[in-house]
Scaffold this motif. Sequence first.
Motif, PDB file in Angstrom:
ATOM      1  N   ASN A 122      25.853 -35.082 -50.167  1.00 16.63           N
ATOM      2  CA  ASN A 122      24.449 -35.612 -49.970  1.00 16.63           C
ATOM      3  C   ASN A 122      23.613 -35.742 -51.231  1.00 16.63           C
ATOM      4  OD1 ASN A 122      25.073 -35.712 -47.310  1.00 16.63           O
ATOM      5  ND2 ASN A 122      24.038 -33.614 -46.951  1.00 16.63           N
ATOM      6  N   GLY A 123      23.912 -34.915 -52.370  1.00 17.62           N
ATOM      7  CA  GLY A 123      23.272 -34.982 -53.514  1.00 17.62           C
ATOM      8  C   GLY A 123      23.879 -36.133 -54.141  1.00 17.62           C
ATOM      9  N   ARG A 124      25.067 -36.637 -54.329  1.00 16.97           N
ATOM     10  CA  ARG A 124      25.601 -37.640 -54.804  1.00 16.97           C
ATOM     11  C   ARG A 124      25.151 -39.026 -54.142  1.00 16.97           C
ATOM     12  NH1 ARG A 124      31.854 -35.211 -55.422  1.00 16.97           N
ATOM     13  NH2 ARG A 124      31.297 -34.072 -57.189  1.00 16.97           N
ATOM     14  N   LEU A 125      25.011 -39.129 -52.970  1.00 21.06           N
ATOM     15  CA  LEU A 125      24.510 -40.078 -52.533  1.00 21.06           C
ATOM     16  C   LEU A 125      23.080 -40.328 -52.576  1.00 21.06           C
ATOM     17  CD1 LEU A 125      25.064 -42.351 -50.166  1.00 21.06           C
ATOM     18  CD2 LEU A 125      24.438 -40.516 -48.383  1.00 21.06           C
ATOM     19  N   ALA A 126      22.288 -39.488 -52.604  1.00 22.82           N
ATOM     20  CA  ALA A 126      20.934 -39.320 -52.798  1.00 22.82           C
ATOM     21  C   ALA A 126      20.619 -40.105 -54.194  1.00 22.82           C
ATOM     22  CB  ALA A 126      20.330 -38.177 -52.937  1.00 22.82           C
ATOM     23  N   MET A 127      21.425 -39.462 -55.331  1.00 20.68           N
ATOM     24  CA  MET A 127      21.535 -40.067 -56.452  1.00 20.68           C
ATOM     25  C   MET A 127      21.634 -41.475 -56.670  1.00 20.68           C
ATOM     26  SD  MET A 127      23.023 -36.995 -59.044  1.00 20.68           S
ATOM     27  CE  MET A 127      24.085 -36.175 -57.941  1.00 20.68           C
ATOM     28  N   VAL A 128      22.537 -42.148 -55.933  1.00 23.38           N
ATOM     29  CA  VAL A 128      22.855 -43.520 -55.935  1.00 23.38           C
ATOM     30  C   VAL A 128      21.633 -44.196 -55.067  1.00 23.38           C
ATOM     31  CG1 VAL A 128      24.259 -45.296 -54.972  1.00 23.38           C
ATOM     32  CG2 VAL A 128      25.327 -43.200 -55.866  1.00 23.38           C
ATOM     33  N   ALA A 129      21.309 -43.370 -53.899  1.00 24.83           N
ATOM     34  CA  ALA A 129      20.111 -43.953 -53.226  1.00 24.83           C
ATOM     35  C   ALA A 129      18.802 -44.123 -53.936  1.00 24.83           C
ATOM     36  CB  ALA A 129      20.002 -43.298 -52.088  1.00 24.83           C
ATOM     37  N   ILE A 130      18.583 -43.277 -54.625  1.00 22.59           N
ATOM     38  CA  ILE A 130      17.107 -43.488 -55.425  1.00 22.59           C
ATOM     39  C   ILE A 130      17.303 -44.371 -56.483  1.00 22.59           C
ATOM     40  CG2 ILE A 130      17.419 -41.192 -57.108  1.00 22.59           C
ATOM     41  CD1 ILE A 130      14.166 -42.561 -55.248  1.00 22.59           C
ATOM     42  N   MET A 131      18.467 -44.462 -57.146  1.00 23.77           N
ATOM     43  CA  MET A 131      18.521 -45.390 -58.233  1.00 23.77           C
ATOM     44  C   MET A 131      18.451 -46.814 -57.575  1.00 23.77           C
ATOM     45  SD  MET A 131      18.497 -44.038 -60.931  1.00 23.77           S
ATOM     46  CE  MET A 131      18.472 -45.261 -61.748  1.00 23.77           C
ATOM     47  N   ALA A 132      19.013 -46.987 -56.363  1.00 26.47           N
ATOM     48  CA  ALA A 132      18.887 -48.250 -55.744  1.00 26.47           C
ATOM     49  C   ALA A 132      17.673 -48.710 -55.258  1.00 26.47           C
ATOM     50  CB  ALA A 132      20.008 -48.663 -54.615  1.00 26.47           C
ATOM     51  N   ILE A 133      16.861 -47.650 -54.823  1.00 31.87           N
ATOM     52  CA  ILE A 133      15.388 -47.820 -54.178  1.00 31.87           C
ATOM     53  C   ILE A 133      14.689 -48.401 -55.531  1.00 31.87           C
ATOM     54  CG2 ILE A 133      13.546 -46.740 -53.436  1.00 31.87           C
ATOM     55  CD1 ILE A 133      15.362 -44.933 -51.433  1.00 31.87           C
ATOM     56  N   LEU A 134      14.857 -47.424 -56.736  1.00 32.16           N
ATOM     57  CA  LEU A 134      13.940 -48.237 -57.662  1.00 32.16           C
ATOM     58  C   LEU A 134      14.414 -49.310 -58.232  1.00 32.16           C
ATOM     59  CD1 LEU A 134      14.133 -44.521 -59.626  1.00 32.16           C
ATOM     60  CD2 LEU A 134      11.917 -45.570 -58.549  1.00 32.16           C
ATOM     61  N   PHE A 135      15.581 -49.748 -58.319  1.00 29.10           N
ATOM     62  CA  PHE A 135      16.037 -51.169 -58.828  1.00 29.10           C
ATOM     63  C   PHE A 135      15.412 -52.119 -57.788  1.00 29.10           C
ATOM     64  CE2 PHE A 135      18.862 -54.807 -58.876  1.00 29.10           C
ATOM     65  CZ  PHE A 135      19.053 -54.968 -60.046  1.00 29.10           C
ATOM     66  N   GLN A 136      15.727 -51.841 -56.690  1.00 31.86           N
ATOM     67  CA  GLN A 136      14.977 -52.829 -55.436  1.00 31.86           C
ATOM     68  C   GLN A 136      13.539 -53.026 -55.613  1.00 31.86           C
ATOM     69  OE1 GLN A 136      16.047 -51.872 -51.428  1.00 31.86           O
ATOM     70  NE2 GLN A 136      14.881 -53.326 -50.704  1.00 31.86           N
ATOM     71  N   ASN A 137      12.951 -51.833 -56.015  1.00 31.06           N
ATOM     72  CA  ASN A 137      11.383 -51.606 -56.012  1.00 31.06           C
ATOM     73  C   ASN A 137      10.911 -52.664 -57.135  1.00 31.06           C
ATOM     74  OD1 ASN A 137       8.675 -49.856 -57.123  1.00 31.06           O
ATOM     75  ND2 ASN A 137       8.646 -50.674 -54.878  1.00 31.06           N
ATOM     76  N   GLY A 138      11.780 -52.269 -58.464  1.00 30.75           N
ATOM     77  CA  GLY A 138      11.242 -53.086 -59.755  1.00 30.75           C
ATOM     78  C   GLY A 138      11.783 -54.533 -59.484  1.00 30.75           C
ATOM     79  N   VAL A 139      12.785 -55.020 -58.956  1.00 31.77           N
ATOM     80  CA  VAL A 139      13.166 -56.363 -58.758  1.00 31.77           C
ATOM     81  C   VAL A 139      12.203 -56.964 -57.740  1.00 31.77           C
ATOM     82  CG1 VAL A 139      14.849 -58.048 -58.050  1.00 31.77           C
ATOM     83  CG2 VAL A 139      15.441 -56.024 -59.575  1.00 31.77           C
ATOM     84  N   ALA A 140      12.198 -56.548 -56.460  1.00 32.06           N
ATOM     85  CA  ALA A 140      11.780 -57.062 -55.305  1.00 32.06           C
ATOM     86  C   ALA A 140      10.041 -56.730 -55.040  1.00 32.06           C
ATOM     87  CB  ALA A 140      12.199 -56.835 -53.837  1.00 32.06           C
ATOM     88  N   GLY A 141       9.649 -55.586 -55.948  1.00 33.03           N
ATOM     89  CA  GLY A 141       8.316 -55.275 -55.761  1.00 33.03           C
ATOM     90  C   GLY A 141       7.985 -54.428 -54.474  1.00 33.03           C
ATOM     91  N   THR A 142       8.827 -54.078 -53.644  1.00 33.17           N
ATOM     92  CA  THR A 142       8.723 -53.300 -52.419  1.00 33.17           C
ATOM     93  C   THR A 142      10.233 -52.601 -52.209  1.00 33.17           C
ATOM     94  OG1 THR A 142       7.747 -53.432 -50.280  1.00 33.17           O
ATOM     95  CG2 THR A 142       8.889 -54.980 -50.698  1.00 33.17           C
ATOM     96  N   THR A 143       9.963 -51.786 -51.225  1.00 31.78           N
ATOM     97  CA  THR A 143      11.212 -51.284 -50.446  1.00 31.78           C
ATOM     98  C   THR A 143      10.844 -51.100 -49.058  1.00 31.78           C
ATOM     99  OG1 THR A 143      10.784 -48.998 -51.150  1.00 31.78           O
ATOM    100  CG2 THR A 143      12.473 -50.086 -52.299  1.00 31.78           C
ATOM    101  N   GLY A 144       9.644 -51.458 -48.797  1.00 30.39           N
ATOM    102  CA  GLY A 144       9.048 -50.931 -47.313  1.00 30.39           C
ATOM    103  C   GLY A 144       9.816 -52.112 -46.125  1.00 30.39           C
ATOM    104  N   PRO A 145       9.290 -51.600 -45.052  1.00 28.57           N
ATOM    105  CA  PRO A 145       9.860 -52.135 -43.802  1.00 28.57           C
ATOM    106  C   PRO A 145       9.675 -53.700 -44.057  1.00 28.57           C
ATOM    107  CG  PRO A 145       8.053 -50.862 -43.178  1.00 28.57           C
ATOM    108  CD  PRO A 145       8.358 -50.644 -44.616  1.00 28.57           C
ATOM    109  N   GLU A 146       8.589 -54.328 -44.721  1.00 26.79           N
ATOM    110  CA  GLU A 146       8.533 -55.861 -44.638  1.00 26.79           C
ATOM    111  C   GLU A 146       9.620 -56.394 -45.256  1.00 26.79           C
ATOM    112  OE1 GLU A 146       6.714 -54.077 -48.515  1.00 26.79           O
ATOM    113  OE2 GLU A 146       6.697 -53.337 -46.323  1.00 26.79           O
ATOM    114  N   MET A 147      10.291 -55.876 -45.890  1.00 30.15           N
ATOM    115  CA  MET A 147      11.704 -56.561 -46.387  1.00 30.15           C
ATOM    116  C   MET A 147      12.630 -56.833 -45.388  1.00 30.15           C
ATOM    117  SD  MET A 147      12.566 -54.904 -50.075  1.00 30.15           S
ATOM    118  CE  MET A 147      13.818 -56.069 -50.356  1.00 30.15           C
ATOM    119  N   TRP A 148      12.674 -56.029 -44.385  1.00 31.93           N
ATOM    120  CA  TRP A 148      13.559 -56.222 -43.304  1.00 31.93           C
ATOM    121  C   TRP A 148      13.171 -56.844 -41.927  1.00 31.93           C
ATOM    122  CZ3 TRP A 148      13.073 -51.414 -45.963  1.00 31.93           C
ATOM    123  CH2 TRP A 148      14.193 -51.465 -46.846  1.00 31.93           C
TER     124      TRP A 148
END
Length: 152
Positions: A122-148
């Motif tokens: 679970n920790g390994r998955l979370a490390m990948v997840a938080i990096m993906a969330i930060l990348f998505q937030n930096g590129v798209a400006g959001t990670t909120g439900p409005e993206m979906w």
Amino acid sequence: MGFTDDGDIAAYRRRRSVEFKHGRIAMLATMGFMTPEIIGHWPGYLSPSMGLKFADVPNGLAALNVVPSLGWTQIVIYFGLIEYSGGFEDYRSGTPGDYAWKALTSDDPEDKRRRLNVDLANGRLAMVAIMAILFQNGVAGTTGPEMWIPAL
């Protein structure tokens, strides 16, 4: 990758202990990133002297520019004290990742091994997840439900 080719058991156990710690931090970071998106912000003021409410702080990377520098200083000092006084010497005295928290471990050796393996995965998955969330937030400006959820 060759990290353990030297056969140094102490170095391996320390790396495993650090992997557990980083995984647990990443799990908290992932939840900390998503929770305000789902349930909203805390009520009240983050900085009463500045008139800054928790609701005024945006989610994600945009918060870096809104939270006062004294707030970031308090966060860094707090986690520095945790790191300094945490007693994360489990790799020297026992099983890496086993801090004797019965919610995470067990007295039964087989159950303890299974729980720590689940925690590690679970920790390994979370490390990948938080990096993906930060990348998505930096590129798209959001990670909120409005993206979906499409705008009506």
